[in-house]
Design an enzyme around this catalytic site. Sequence first.
Site, PDB file in Angstrom:
ATOM      1  N   LEU A   1      27.621  30.968  10.250  1.00 40.85           N
ATOM      2  CA  LEU A   1      26.888  30.184  11.241  1.00 40.85           C
ATOM      3  C   LEU A   1      25.625  29.628  10.577  1.00 40.85           C
ATOM      4  CD1 LEU A   1      26.922  29.566  14.388  1.00 40.85           C
ATOM      5  CD2 LEU A   1      24.894  30.998  14.372  1.00 40.85           C
TER       6      LEU A   1
ATOM      7  N   HIS B   1      47.045  24.880  26.805  1.00 42.81           N
ATOM      8  CA  HIS B   1      46.222  24.922  25.596  1.00 42.81           C
ATOM      9  C   HIS B   1      45.607  23.568  25.243  1.00 42.81           C
ATOM     10  CE1 HIS B   1      48.249  28.749  25.222  1.00 42.81           C
ATOM     11  NE2 HIS B   1      47.541  29.060  24.147  1.00 42.81           N
TER      12      HIS B   1
ATOM     13  N   LYS C   1      29.244  27.348  16.765  1.00 45.93           N
ATOM     14  CA  LYS C   1      28.681  28.441  17.572  1.00 45.93           C
ATOM     15  C   LYS C   1      29.514  28.544  18.847  1.00 45.93           C
ATOM     16  CE  LYS C   1      24.235  30.618  18.557  1.00 45.93           C
ATOM     17  NZ  LYS C   1      24.500  31.872  17.863  1.00 45.93           N
TER      18      LYS C   1
ATOM     19  N   ARG D   1      22.099  21.737  16.406  1.00 49.74           N
ATOM     20  CA  ARG D   1      23.268  22.588  16.141  1.00 49.74           C
ATOM     21  C   ARG D   1      24.229  22.578  17.333  1.00 49.74           C
ATOM     22  NH1 ARG D   1      22.284  28.761  14.599  1.00 49.74           N
ATOM     23  NH2 ARG D   1      21.661  28.818  16.796  1.00 49.74           N
TER      24      ARG D   1
ATOM     25  N   GLU E   1      28.191  36.682   6.205  1.00 47.18           N
ATOM     26  CA  GLU E   1      27.004  36.893   7.039  1.00 47.18           C
ATOM     27  C   GLU E   1      27.168  38.264   7.699  1.00 47.18           C
ATOM     28  OE1 GLU E   1      26.798  34.022  10.265  1.00 47.18           O
ATOM     29  OE2 GLU E   1      28.963  34.004  10.483  1.00 47.18           O
TER      30      GLU E   1
ATOM     31  N   ARG F   1      45.884  25.952  33.491  1.00 46.02           N
ATOM     32  CA  ARG F   1      45.971  26.526  32.146  1.00 46.02           C
ATOM     33  C   ARG F   1      46.989  25.787  31.269  1.00 46.02           C
ATOM     34  NH1 ARG F   1      48.627  30.152  28.938  1.00 46.02           N
ATOM     35  NH2 ARG F   1      47.292  31.252  27.446  1.00 46.02           N
TER      36      ARG F   1
ATOM     37  N   TYR G   1      27.773  27.678  22.514  1.00 47.85           N
ATOM     38  CA  TYR G   1      26.539  28.200  23.105  1.00 47.85           C
ATOM     39  C   TYR G   1      25.385  28.120  22.122  1.00 47.85           C
ATOM     40  CZ  TYR G   1      26.741  32.626  20.448  1.00 47.85           C
ATOM     41  OH  TYR G   1      26.740  33.568  19.451  1.00 47.85           O
TER      42      TYR G   1
HETATM   43  N1  PDD Z   1      23.410  35.077  17.094  1.00 50.82           N
HETATM   44  N2  PDD Z   1      25.353  34.440  12.444  1.00 50.82           N
HETATM   45  C1  PDD Z   1      25.948  34.749  13.609  1.00 50.82           C
HETATM   46  C2  PDD Z   1      27.399  35.100  13.600  1.00 50.82           C
HETATM   47  C3  PDD Z   1      25.188  34.752  14.806  1.00 50.82           C
HETATM   48  O1  PDD Z   1      25.793  35.046  15.967  1.00 50.82           O
HETATM   49  C4  PDD Z   1      23.806  34.440  14.751  1.00 50.82           C
HETATM   50  C5  PDD Z   1      22.941  34.410  15.986  1.00 50.82           C
HETATM   51  C6  PDD Z   1      23.230  34.125  13.507  1.00 50.82           C
HETATM   52  C7  PDD Z   1      21.769  33.746  13.380  1.00 50.82           C
HETATM   53  O2  PDD Z   1      21.524  32.459  13.915  1.00 50.82           O
HETATM   54  P1  PDD Z   1      20.087  32.055  14.493  1.00 50.82           P
HETATM   55  O3  PDD Z   1      19.112  32.345  13.417  1.00 50.82           O
HETATM   56  O4  PDD Z   1      20.210  30.613  14.794  1.00 50.82           O
HETATM   57  O5  PDD Z   1      19.845  32.907  15.712  1.00 50.82           O
HETATM   58  C8  PDD Z   1      24.041  34.121  12.377  1.00 50.82           C
HETATM   59  C9  PDD Z   1      22.743  34.927  18.357  1.00 50.82           C
HETATM   60  C10 PDD Z   1      21.310  35.352  18.351  1.00 50.82           C
HETATM   61  C11 PDD Z   1      23.581  35.591  19.444  1.00 50.82           C
HETATM   62  O6  PDD Z   1      24.786  35.352  19.413  1.00 50.82           O
HETATM   63  O7  PDD Z   1      23.050  36.302  20.304  1.00 50.82           O
END
Ligand code: PDD
Length: 286
Positions: free
Chosen positions: A203, A102, A147, A52, A179, A100, A33
Amino acid sequence: MSDIVYLNGGFMPIEEARIPVLDRGFIFGDGVYEVIPVYSRRPFRLTEHLRRLQYSLDKVRIDNPLNTDEWTRLLGEIIQRNTGDDQSVYLQITRGVAKRDHAFPKGIKPTVFMMSMPLVTPAPALVESGVACITAQDYRWLNCDIKSTSLLGNCMLRQLSVDAGAAETILFRDGQLTEASSSNVFIVRDGVVLTPPKDHLVLPGVTYDVVIEIARAREFQIEVRPVSEAEVRGADEIWVTSSTKEVLAVTTLDGKAVGDGKPGLLFRRMHALYQSFKQDHMRTAA
Ligand code: PDD
């Protein structure tokens, strides 16, 4: 709530959007996503978000169902069809629908979903006060650069801070900062901005890149290198960044004041520069 969403080729009210229960997004969390902030009806850093997205798709071996022009057109349309000048557009691609198993099924069509929500950035009072954060061990998987919609680890870690009345959970793995549950993290020590490098444990944040770009352009002292838990705990400033939080100061960590317990000088500078960066972007974006 989103009024009009996009699902597999059509626009519809969210109440009418349906996916089959065998969608692998539902069964396995098998999808990726993006969350793209939109200011004054213009997507911010769209190229970087789409890049990304391609990276995540390549990593999980899902063919990108749309090209850049098609994504751009769709995004424009979802922004147009929803109310509010500032929006947060969420898009998700899953591997698709199959019995289903895997193993990746062959020859199925990915599910494409897109919705828009109002973009709620931190209120001025929150920017002034900063937020509380807690810490936890980062027990997520070792592909945090993807992501992925498989976010149970992130949700469980975020809930710890909700339970503690805090805004985020900052994560350490093997004594190093990674993070936060849904943000990247920067610290300041002795006037130097520090943040961990992009690798499989974090991320690659689009906001993270903007902050580093601003810092370098405005001659902040900045080092992108591993940051230890001890350095975070003794930091003068801590910032969290994301598309929805932008740049936000952390003023308590596990109940203890960060620095003097107020957003720091470098945070104030960075926050102001980030706001003008956005304004410039809105003037120049197509
Ligand atoms: N989340 N790290 C993680 C684990 C995240 O889920 C996000 C963003 C970030 C920051 O990434 P960016 O600057 O590209 O938004 C770092 C989004 C906003 C969400 O899942 O809603």
